[in-house]
Design an enzyme around this catalytic site. Structure first.
Site, PDB file in Angstrom:
ATOM      1  NE  ARG A 123      44.533  43.840  68.726  1.00 32.27           N
ATOM      2  CZ  ARG A 123      45.346  44.445  67.862  1.00 32.27           C
ATOM      3  NH1 ARG A 123      46.027  43.750  66.985  1.00 32.27           N
ATOM      4  NH2 ARG A 123      45.482  45.746  67.872  1.00 32.27           N
ATOM      5  CE  LYS A 188      47.290  37.074  65.277  1.00 31.27           C
ATOM      6  NZ  LYS A 188      46.582  38.341  65.170  1.00 31.27           N
ATOM      7  NE  ARG A 323      59.328  50.928  58.001  1.00 30.15           N
ATOM      8  CZ  ARG A 323      60.170  51.953  57.895  1.00 30.15           C
ATOM      9  NH1 ARG A 323      60.431  52.460  56.708  1.00 30.15           N
ATOM     10  NH2 ARG A 323      60.766  52.448  58.951  1.00 30.15           N
TER      11      ARG A 323
HETATM   12  C1  BTN Z   1      43.433  38.581  66.914  1.00 34.56           C
HETATM   13  O1  BTN Z   1      42.859  39.134  65.974  1.00 34.56           O
HETATM   14  O2  BTN Z   1      44.660  38.436  66.913  1.00 34.56           O
HETATM   15  C2  BTN Z   1      42.638  38.069  68.099  1.00 34.56           C
HETATM   16  C3  BTN Z   1      42.104  36.683  67.854  1.00 34.56           C
HETATM   17  C4  BTN Z   1      41.339  36.131  69.036  1.00 34.56           C
HETATM   18  C5  BTN Z   1      40.658  34.820  68.699  1.00 34.56           C
HETATM   19  C6  BTN Z   1      40.054  34.163  69.907  1.00 34.56           C
HETATM   20  S1  BTN Z   1      39.542  32.509  69.589  1.00 34.56           S
HETATM   21  C7  BTN Z   1      38.723  32.443  71.129  1.00 34.56           C
HETATM   22  C8  BTN Z   1      38.060  33.793  71.322  1.00 34.56           C
HETATM   23  N1  BTN Z   1      36.753  33.813  70.701  1.00 34.56           N
HETATM   24  C9  BTN Z   1      36.700  34.670  69.678  1.00 34.56           C
HETATM   25  O3  BTN Z   1      35.693  34.870  68.971  1.00 34.56           O
HETATM   26  N2  BTN Z   1      37.879  35.273  69.517  1.00 34.56           N
HETATM   27  C10 BTN Z   1      38.835  34.837  70.516  1.00 34.56           C
END
Ligand code: BTN
Length: 328
Positions: A123, A188, A323
């Site tokens: 993201r 995460k 926080r």
């Molecule tokens: C985030 O930033 O939290 C989202 C991560 C999403 C990763 C997945 S892996 C499969 C799919 N292909 C990608 O390039 N991204 C998503």
């Protein structure tokens, strides 16, 4: 690639295999085997031991993604019979790959999985670190015959679906962090990236991308910019990736059917039960500023309700960090 995979499949058990036996099996010379071993080390960052007189072996056993196994798990759960499943060894991004397949066309529910992503997308323009054979990188297409306003909160529904799949695997204590991260004890575990493409007919192609850490490699993890965890550590055992993929596909299909009928409404109570930041002091990171406040859950559209300076306002985009404490 065929010979590379043939050699890798032999090595997966973690035992020693002589260059001669590997070559015989793949129908190639010992020199060609040596080149492939070199490639597996360099391109896939696999640790392979070479011991004279014994041959080659992987530093640890590896379970490759396997469509028949995934289908068997799906059949046992009476699910996923109509999903197309494509497994690619290495790709820049499964989301990008699936988007390029849309013209074929592929049908709703089509799934793409990769052993490795060389440019996994996260993201807000971030990278998603995707080492070979270690985790799950999954993209699923869902076609919605509706206008975009009906899709509000879809990514939160996907997060609930991923969490349901984790609970089915007996992972305890996972939680949801707005908008769509899965956390465990402040770290995460999984991230979700939705990419949407509208059509003049009014249908929307939604590519649901899920990254789920199963057995992250420590060298690769050095590039991750936030606290992270992996399922093997949470469960203190090696997780069957094919089983986990099947659970994800089954839960996603169920959740997307629910979403078609009731939108986010069907997920609100469950989201609240698993919300790791509910009533906690948080910082909301927007593109141009940071707001301190108390997280007050989500609204009917899936926006974050943040209490700040005596007022509660809803925010549709941003990143939340807790926080003072770990969000466990
Ligand atoms: C985030 O930033 O939290 C989202 C991560 C999403 C990763 C997945 S892996 C499969 C799919 N292909 C990608 O390039 N991204 C998503």
């Amino acid at each position: 690639m065929a010979s590379t995979l043939a050699i890798l499949r032999q090595l997966c058990d973690g035992g020693f295999h002589s260059g001669q036996a590997l070559g015989r099996h793949a129908g190639i010379s010992r020199t060609a085997v040596w080149k492939i071993i070199h490639r597996l080390k360099k391109d896939f960052a696999l640790e392979i031991h070479a011991v004279s007189g014994r041959g080659y072996r992987l530093a640890e056993p590896l379970e490759l993604l396997d469509e028949p196994q995934i289908r068997a798990h799906l059949a046992a759960a009476s699910a996923g019979q109509s999903n197309g499943i494509e497994i690619v060894t290495t790709v820049d991004s499964t989301n990008r790959y699936l988007r390029d397949r849309l013209s074929l066309p592929v049908s709703s529910g089509h799934v793409v999985l990769a052993e490795q992503q060389t440019a996994g997308r996260g993201r807000r323009g971030r990278r998603w670190i995707s080492p070979f054979g270690a985790n799950i990188y999954l993209s699923m297409l869902q076609v919605f015959e509706t206008d975009a306003s009906q899709l509000a909160g879809l990514s939160l529904a996907v997060a609930v679906a991923v969490n349901r799949a984790l609970i089915k695997l007996d992972a305890r204590g996972t939680g949801l962090k707005w908008p769509n991260d899965i956390h465990w004890q402040g770290r995460k575990l999984s991230g979700i990236l939705l990419e949407m493409q509208g059509e003049t007919s009014g249908a929307w192609n939604v590519i649901i991308g899920i990254g789920l850490n199963i057995g992250m490699k420590s060298e690769a993890a050095e590039d991750i910019e936030q606290d992270w965890t992996e399922l093997n550590s949470i469960l203190a055992q090696r997780v069957d990736r094919n089983k986990m993929v099947a659970l994800l596909i089954a839960e996603l299909e169920t959740a997307m059917q629910q979403f078609r009928q009731q939108q986010l409404q069907a997920f609100l109570a469950e989201w609240r039960r698993h919300d790791v930041s509910l009533d906690k002091p948080v910082q909301l990171h927007l593109h141009d500023r940071i707001i301190d406040g108390i997280a007050r859950g989500i609204d009917e559209q899936g926006a974050l309700k943040l209490e700040s300076e005596g007022m509660i306002k809803s925010y549709h985009a941003g990143d939340v960090s807790l926080r003072y404490q770990r969000d466990d």
